[in-house]
Write an enzyme that holds these catalytic residues in place. Structure first.
Site, PDB file in Angstrom:
ATOM      1  N   GLY A 145      10.651   9.438  -7.048  1.00 36.60           N
ATOM      2  CA  GLY A 145      11.839   8.546  -7.454  1.00 36.60           C
ATOM      3  C   GLY A 145      12.825   8.444  -6.451  1.00 36.60           C
ATOM      4  N   GLY A 146      12.596   8.236  -5.132  1.00 36.18           N
ATOM      5  CA  GLY A 146      13.540   8.038  -4.099  1.00 36.18           C
ATOM      6  C   GLY A 146      13.827   6.671  -4.231  1.00 36.18           C
TER       7      GLY A 146
ATOM      8  CB  CYS B  71       4.076   3.069  -6.397  1.00 36.14           C
ATOM      9  SG  CYS B  71       2.451   1.534  -6.736  1.00 36.14           S
ATOM     10  CB  ALA B  72       8.478   5.804  -9.615  1.00 35.19           C
TER      11      ALA B  72
ATOM     12  CB  CYS C  10       5.827   4.391   4.671  1.00 33.85           C
ATOM     13  SG  CYS C  10       4.638   5.408   3.781  1.00 33.85           S
TER      14      CYS C  10
ATOM     15  CG  ASP D 128       3.090   7.129  -9.201  1.00 34.84           C
ATOM     16  OD1 ASP D 128       3.765   6.664  -8.310  1.00 34.84           O
ATOM     17  OD2 ASP D 128       1.827   7.701  -9.176  1.00 34.84           O
TER      18      ASP D 128
END
EC number: 2.1.1.-
Length: 433
Positions: free
Chosen positions: A242-243, A238-239, A361, A262
């Site tokens: 790209g962090g 689930c890029a 998160c 993704d």
């Protein structure tokens, strides 16, 4: 613009957000377009007031005994900025472009009222319907935990070790007030007072050349705890922008195979430029095309699949405060379904002895411990790696970190109150055999 005029503009903006039910970022952008005479300092100061009011919306209204844009702004000046009733009255003098003078009731509220006796959802500044879910996770500590999520976040940077060292970047960015981050071996932190402007990091030569990236320390740690190693085959499932892909690439030191994908190819749009700027050469971006599976050739061969799962985002409230007030009860059920699906997909990609790093998160138990329990029940070939073993990636700080984070049999949870990061849950699941 004078400080008083900025305050009036902020009140008008909050009224527009209420009336039009639009995201704060959109309202601020439209205001800036319509008021081009306002300088960057004016726009930044007005945005700061708006975001701080959104962080403390419930408690500000409670303090003032009125849930209006003006009341919330006045309450915020006391609760978040620490201003006295007299200082607030000096801004609200009724002069040209200034807010109207304080009423007797407003002055009394600012002088005498506190949050003592406020209900948990008011003292913690979160929607009342979420009280049960937060109580399930934090119990009596939910007010303190939520209040920490209502404070302003620092600006965290991740040093890209493919191009620079942390010591070098610490010296290079000293003029911005950069300090070592508490936990991450790659992290730098810039503390921001309540009314401070964000420094223009993206204009710094170090950022432009790819030596640093803006990334919350909790996000850095989530990548670090996955323990990606040079030479492995790693998939960021689930890029998004790209962090964490960039952090994984640095951990792998350019060795091995890194695949970023993704479910929404639009989310991947920024990743190509970011990988190039960071000097990453072992990453492959696979965008979905129609119904075809971009990972069809990966059949139980990955060493690590990182699942930065779609979630409610409750752990990022201090950075995205209007999201908590726009969140609706049905959002959790949708996210739980999405998470179960992406975990099931990840399970098919991992080789025996390989692992899944499941990350959200969110601070809500159903998305975290509950999701891991459901997954291991449905996939008995996977076992949770003990959090103490996962935290070993932090080397000399592992013991302190374990004492700070919320630890459960399913994983570990970082929170602003306990670890000084955004709220991130991390569980590492190893495939047996």
């Amino acid at each position: 613009m004078t400080p008083a005029a900025r305050l009036s503009a902020a009140i008008d903006l909050i009224a527009a957000i209420d009336a039009q039910r639009i995201p704060a970022a959109k309202a601020l952008k439209e205001w800036g377009t319509a008021h081009r005479y306002a300088g960057s300092g004016d726009r930044s100061a007005i945005a700061g007031v708006v975001w701080d009011v959104l962080r403390r919306r419930a408690s500000c209204a409670y303090l003032m005994e009125a849930d209006t844009p003006r009341a919330r702004v006045l309450g915020m000046l006391k609760l978040e900025r620490g201003m006295t009733a007299e200082a607030i009255a000096a801004l609200c003098d009724g002069s040209r472009f200034a807010p109207e003078p304080l009423s007797d009731a407003e002055h009394a509220a600012l002088s005498t009222r506190t949050l003592d006796g406020a209900p948990p959802h008011v003292a913690g500044d979160y929607p009342e319907w979420l009280d049960g879910a937060l109580a399930e996770m934090f119990g009596e500590a939910r007010v303190a935990e939520a209040a920490a999520m209502a404070s302003r976040a620092p600006l965290d940077l991740r040093v890209n070790t493919l191009k620079a060292s942390r010591d070098k970047e610490l010296a290079s960015l000293a003029h911005l007030g950069a300090k070592l981050a508490p936990w991450s071996p790659w992290g730098l932190r810039i503390e921001l007072p309540a009314d401070a402007r964000n420094p223009g990091v993206q204009a710094e030569p170090d950022f432009i050349k790819g030596a640093v990236e803006v990334q919350d320390e909790g996000s850095q740690l989530a990548a670090l705890l996955s323990a990606a190693r040079p030479g492995e085959q790693v998939i960021d499932l689930c890029a998004g922008a790209g962090g964490k892909t960039l952090a994984l690439a640095a951990m792998m030191q350019g060795k091995g195979r890194l695949i970023a994908t993704d479910g929404d190819k639009r989310q991947l749009a920024p990743i190509h430029e970011r990988l190039s700027r960071a000097g990453v050469h072992n990453a492959e971006v696979r965008a979905p095309k129609g119904d075809a599976d971009p990972l069809a050739d990966i059949k139980g061969s990955a060493d690590l699949v990182l699942v930065d799962a779609p979630c409610t985002g409750t752990g990022t409230w201090r950075r995205n405060p209007d999201a908590k007030w726009r969140m609706r009860p049905g959002a959790l059920e949708i996210r739980l379904k999405d998470q179960a699906e992406v975990l099931a997909r990840a399970a098919r990609l991992v080789k025996p002895g390989g692992r899944i790093a499941y990350i959200t998160c969110s601070v809500l138990a159903p998305e975290n411990t509950g999701q891991v329990q459901a997954f291991t029940a449905a996939h008995p070939e996977f076992a949770v790696v003990p959090p103490a073993e996962v935290a070993a990636a932090l080397w000399d700080k592992a013991e302190l970190f374990l004492a700070a984070a919320w630890i459960s049999p399913e994983g570990l949870l970082m929170t602003p109150r306990r670890t000084g990061t955004d709220g991130f849950f991390v569980s590492v699941l190893k495939r047996q055999g």
